[in-house]
Structure formats: C-alpha cells, structure tokens
Motif scaffolding. Structure first.
Motif, PDB file in Angstrom:
ATOM      1  N   ASP A  21      -0.399   5.016   0.727  1.00 63.09           N
ATOM      2  CA  ASP A  21      -0.731   6.064   1.696  1.00 63.09           C
ATOM      3  C   ASP A  21      -0.683   5.584   3.140  1.00 63.09           C
ATOM      4  OD1 ASP A  21      -1.249   8.348   0.040  1.00 63.09           O
ATOM      5  OD2 ASP A  21      -2.877   7.144  -0.789  1.00 63.09           O
ATOM      6  N   ASN A  22       0.129   6.265   3.898  1.00 64.43           N
ATOM      7  CA  ASN A  22       0.334   5.983   5.312  1.00 64.43           C
ATOM      8  C   ASN A  22       1.024   4.642   5.598  1.00 64.43           C
ATOM      9  OD1 ASN A  22      -0.051   8.177   6.847  1.00 64.43           O
ATOM     10  ND2 ASN A  22      -2.211   7.829   7.270  1.00 64.43           N
ATOM     11  N   THR A  23       1.439   3.955   4.519  1.00 64.31           N
ATOM     12  CA  THR A  23       2.294   2.782   4.699  1.00 64.31           C
ATOM     13  C   THR A  23       3.715   3.173   4.276  1.00 64.31           C
ATOM     14  OG1 THR A  23       0.496   1.223   4.311  1.00 64.31           O
ATOM     15  CG2 THR A  23       2.732   0.398   3.943  1.00 64.31           C
ATOM     16  N   ASP A  32      -6.752  -3.005   3.295  1.00 64.19           N
ATOM     17  CA  ASP A  32      -5.607  -3.870   3.000  1.00 64.19           C
ATOM     18  C   ASP A  32      -5.791  -5.296   3.527  1.00 64.19           C
ATOM     19  OD1 ASP A  32      -4.085  -1.667   1.856  1.00 64.19           O
ATOM     20  OD2 ASP A  32      -3.936  -0.929   3.904  1.00 64.19           O
ATOM     21  N   ASP A  92       0.847  -1.186   0.000  1.00 62.66           N
ATOM     22  CA  ASP A  92       0.000   0.000   0.000  1.00 62.66           C
ATOM     23  C   ASP A  92       0.891   1.248   0.000  1.00 62.66           C
ATOM     24  OD1 ASP A  92      -2.359   1.662   0.637  1.00 62.66           O
ATOM     25  OD2 ASP A  92      -1.456   1.801   2.632  1.00 62.66           O
ATOM     26  N   ASP A 114      -1.621  -0.426   5.919  1.00 66.60           N
ATOM     27  CA  ASP A 114      -1.880   0.150   7.244  1.00 66.60           C
ATOM     28  C   ASP A 114      -3.353   0.112   7.643  1.00 66.60           C
ATOM     29  OD1 ASP A 114      -2.379   2.297   5.247  1.00 66.60           O
ATOM     30  OD2 ASP A 114      -2.898   3.428   7.037  1.00 66.60           O
ATOM     31  N   GLN A 115      -4.224  -0.400   6.760  1.00 61.97           N
ATOM     32  CA  GLN A 115      -5.652  -0.352   7.112  1.00 61.97           C
ATOM     33  C   GLN A 115      -6.304  -1.717   7.125  1.00 61.97           C
ATOM     34  OE1 GLN A 115      -8.503   2.554   5.780  1.00 61.97           O
ATOM     35  NE2 GLN A 115      -6.866   3.606   4.698  1.00 61.97           N
TER      36      GLN A 115
HETATM   37 MG    MG Z   1      -2.964   3.135   3.487  1.00 64.07          MG
END
Ligand code: MG
Length: 169
Positions: free
Chosen positions: A35-37, A124, A33, A119-120
């Motif tokens: 975003d934010n990973t 994910d 992933d 991260d989700q």
């Molecule tokens: Mg993410």
C-alpha cells in the motif's frame, strides 16, 4: 536511538531506486510493501510502470516477496494479479511478517542480502531495522491514507527532517 532506524536510502518512488547500487551492495532479495509503495491505498489497479519495474527487477535476478499489514482479501488479490508471493496481516513493525518473508525467500539465511522497500517509517523502516535489514524508504504514492497513518506521518516528517540535518552536519 534514532540513528539505529535511519533508512539506508530515501527515494521518491520505487522507480527511482538505483538497482545497481543495491546489487553492488550484495542485495539479492527484496521485501516490498504494497500500500502506497506499489499500489495506491484502497485501489486495486497496479500501474503499468510498476508492473514493468517488477518484471525488470526479477529479470535482473532479484527475488521478491510482498509484505503487507493489510488483510487477506486485498493482499491475495494483488498477489494473484502480480504473480509474486505475498504475506498479509504482517503486523509491521513487528518482526513476524518480515521473518515469514525471509523464510520464504531464502530460509531466513540471507538477511544480509535482503532489502526492505516501503513508504512508512513507523512500520516498514522500524520493522526492517529491528532485524538489521537494509531499508529503502520511498515517498507514498497517494496522500489519501488510513487515519492512523496520517497521524504517524506528522511524526515521520519530523524524524526525516532530523536525518536530513544529520546528513548535512
Ligand atoms: Mg505502505
């Protein structure tokens, strides 16, 4: 029901993932992933430590494809910056983005050697588990997030608590 979606590994950051453990389990392909990973939400700067990590894992022999629910413009920019193929508008937790990535990595023939890193829980982890892929859940890089994600995080917290409890029993 929840047990089906239990992450195989939970780590603080991609940098903390034990790559030897993954390799020992036969994992050779990584669907990651964005975003934010790898990159903070809405930012374009990829930190040096992440760039170095991506180089290191490729040297170790892992093949990577990035998969993001974000739009073409952002995802292509990061794809070009990192020189790693990426799928945009992946619609996780639907299967289509993951299927495209596994097609690109190994013609969809080696899902048993493929791990998803994200991260989700609701995008994910659920998406990966619907295809029976190994999945590593990491903590989000930043608290700032899309409002739907922020709502999902409330439920995600409860689910992770449940897994923690389950692990202790
Ligand atoms: Mg993410």
């Amino acid at each position: 029901m929840l047990k089906k979606f239990k992450p195989d590994m939970i780590c603080k950051s991609v940098l903390d993932i034990n790559l030897e453990t993954l390799a020992k389990r036969g994992i050779r392909y990584l669907i990651i992933d964005i975003d934010n990973t790898l990159v903070a939400w809405r930012e374009f700067e990829v930190k040096d430590e992440i760039i170095n990590w991506l180089e290191k894992i490729q040297k170790m022999g892992f093949k990577i494809c990035l998969v993001s629910n974000n739009q073409k413009y952002r995802v292509e920019k990061i794809e070009n910056m990192l020189g790693i193929p990426a799928i945009y508008n992946a619609k996780k937790p639907l299967k289509s983005g993951f299927l495209k990535a596994s097609q690109l990595l190994h013609q969809g023939k080696k899902n048993h050697q493929t791990a998803v890193i994200g991260d989700q829980f609701f995008t994910d982890v659920i998406g990966a588990k619907r295809l029976n892929l190994f999945v590593v859940l990491v903590r989000p890089l930043k608290e700032k997030e899309f409002f739907v994600t922020r709502i999902n995080r409330i439920f995600e917290k409860k689910i992770l608590k449940y897994y923690e409890k389950d692990e202790k029993e």
